[in-house]
Design an enzyme around this catalytic site. Structure first.
Site, PDB file in Angstrom:
ATOM      1  CG  ASP A 218      -3.868   4.884   3.100  1.00  0.00           C
ATOM      2  OD1 ASP A 218      -4.180   3.885   2.429  1.00  0.00           O
ATOM      3  OD2 ASP A 218      -2.721   5.351   3.121  1.00  0.00           O
TER       4      ASP A 218
ATOM      5  CB  SER B 270       5.773   0.983  -2.390  1.00  0.00           C
ATOM      6  OG  SER B 270       4.719   1.718  -2.939  1.00  0.00           O
TER       7      SER B 270
ATOM      8  NE  ARG C 280      -5.136   6.576  -4.628  1.00  0.00           N
ATOM      9  CZ  ARG C 280      -3.895   6.479  -4.156  1.00  0.00           C
ATOM     10  NH1 ARG C 280      -3.203   5.369  -4.361  1.00  0.00           N
ATOM     11  NH2 ARG C 280      -3.341   7.466  -3.483  1.00  0.00           N
TER      12      ARG C 280
ATOM     13  CG  HIS D 155      -0.631  12.320  -1.761  1.00  0.00           C
ATOM     14  ND1 HIS D 155       0.205  12.455  -2.838  1.00  0.00           N
ATOM     15  CD2 HIS D 155      -0.851  10.997  -1.604  1.00  0.00           C
ATOM     16  CE1 HIS D 155       0.458  11.246  -3.331  1.00  0.00           C
ATOM     17  NE2 HIS D 155      -0.177  10.345  -2.601  1.00  0.00           N
TER      18      HIS D 155
END
Ligand code: CMX
Length: 419
Positions: free
Chosen positions: A360, A229, A314, A305
């Protein structure tokens, strides 16, 4: 105030880069192998990003602050930090909140556009369509067309960015209520902060959910420059497309299941586990379930990842929030068990370079607990937050005069003859 702070800092940053280019412009920082050229350019150091860095062993570092040291700061504070490198004082926080608030009204044409879309449209398609449509309001485009000097590019990019961030919670909450038949749109509450107001406009009340939104919108803000992104957004922005088009481009990348959409896939997977076992399974049952999925050629969402080689901080922050606020919940306890079971399974399978959870893996279970159960909406939340990073990167790149992105590609024929 934010604008003044940046105006003071930018000349020093420009000078630093000019000096580096003068003294070290020819130094080599990366080499490219054939495998990297065919492998998604993984690991090639080929661009700069000032807002944040991702270390394989420690995860996200925002302007020098390891993420887990600053999880208490608000999204408004992290936006200021991304842009300036400083944690803001109270006056600077209020200034950003006022700027966001004065841009929060959503024009009617956005609602007309969204209402004209097919009712089953994916919320991410609705979001990026709305953002693209806001191009018509772009101050960057207006001033570019009037011939603004290059030195002003960053200022109007920031103006558009603040306009977009101000409006995004209202647009996103409106999409939620429209798409999932939640009733009328809810007007913003002027006493609330950015994330609190978003929670309020979704129609999900309670202080704990507001707290979760503050954490959620802070944690997802940025992840250096090379992820799908950020890189898509910066490439489009490098052509001097408006911030609206550039952020929409980045978010279209975030909407892929290997990237931001993994949060919806992840909760879907956790609910499949719960439904299959009619509750939380034992670790052995869960292990077998994961193997069956892998043997069926499917990935375990929320794990792995491209850069990280450790549990994502996170994820750690979300699990910490869940442990503090959630008891006796099957979905959250499956997420905790997956953290025990999946890494050894992926290690035994031997394919994934990183067997650890990413951002996520936990976020969906928390949203689900507070009643935000429509998981194909989850990437919209990620998007509101990630727009901050994209805008901060865009402002800085334009202030530094970074030119249009244009790496060189080669054909397989060329590789056969030259490698
Ligand atoms: N489950 C099963 N297999 C996995 C895996 C997982 N969670 N993660 C990686 N692998 C596999 C890859 O599919 C690849 O297999 P092939 O060789 O058959 O193609 C192999 O392991 C090597 O992949 P990798 O180099 O470790 O990982 P990549 O850098 O190629 O991909 C990622 C990274 C995130 C796309 C991948 O780990 C994945 O698909 N994870 C699940 C989806 C997910 O959670 N995405 C969210 C990431 C966070 C974000 O960007 O928002």
């Amino acid at each position: 105030m934010l604008q003044d702070t940046l105006a003071k800092k930018i000349p020093d940053w420009q000078k630093e880069i000019q000096d580096i280019l003068k003294n070290k412009g020819d130094a080599i920082i990366s080499e490219v192998t054939v495998a990297q050229a065919y492998g998604g350019m993984r690991g090639i150091k080929g661009l700069t990003c000032e807002t944040s860095a991702v270390s394989a062993d420690d995860g996200l570092i925002i302007r020098g602050y390891p993420l887990l040291d600053i999880t208490h700061i608000s999204p408004e504070e992290v936006f200021y930090l991304l842009l300036t490198g400083d944690i803001p004082n109270d006056a600077a926080i209020k200034d950003i909140q006022d700027q966001f608030r004065s841009n929060q009204d959503v024009p009617q044409y956005i609602w007309d556009l969204l209402e004209a879309m097919p009712a089953e449209s994916h919320p991410m398609t609705m979001l990026t369509t709305a953002i693209q449509a806001m191009q018509v309001d772009s101050q960057f485009v207006k001033h570019y067309d009037e011939g603004m000097p290059k030195t002003d590019f960053w200022k109007w990019t920031l103006e558009d960015g603040i306009r977009l961030l101000g409006i995004l919670p209202g647009v996103a909450a409106g999409i939620y209520r429209m798409r999932f038949n939640k009733g009328d749109r809810i007007t913003p509450d002027p006493t609330l902060d950015w994330a609190g107001n978003f929670a309020h406009m979704l129609g999900i009340e309670g202080d704990d959910f507001k707290k979760l939104m503050r954490l959620y919108l802070m944690l997802h803000c940025d992840h250096e420059g090379g992820n799908v992104s950020a890189f898509s957004s910066l490439t489009v922005a490098s052509a001097l497309s408006s911030p609206f088009l550039s952020v929409a481009a980045g978010l279209n990348g975030l909407a892929g299941p290997l990237h931001g959409l993994a949060n919806q896939e992840c909760l879907k997977f956790v609910l499949e586990v719960r439904d299959h076992f009619k509750g939380a399974p034992t670790q052995d049952e869960l292990k077998q379930f994961c193997w069956d999925r892998l043997n069926g050629g499917r990935v375990i969402p929320g794990y792995g990842h491209a850069v990280l080689r450790c549990p994502d901080p996170r994820f750690t922050a979300f699990i910490g929030f869940g442990k503090d606020h959630i008891q006796d919940d099957d979905v959250f306890s499956i997420v905790q068990s997956l953290f025990e079971v999946v890494p050894p399974v992926l290690q035994e399978q031997g394919k994934a370079k990183n067997p650890w959870p990413n951002v996520d893996a936990a976020s969906g279970s928390l949203l689900y607990y507070y009643g935000l159960t429509e998981f194909n909406y989850y990437t919209v939340l990620f998007s509101i937050s990630r727009a901050m990073g994209m805008i901060a990167q865009m402002v800085i790149n334009r202030a530094m005069g970074i030119p249009i992105t244009r790496p060189k590609s080669v054909t397989t024929e060329w590789i056969k003859n030259n490698a």
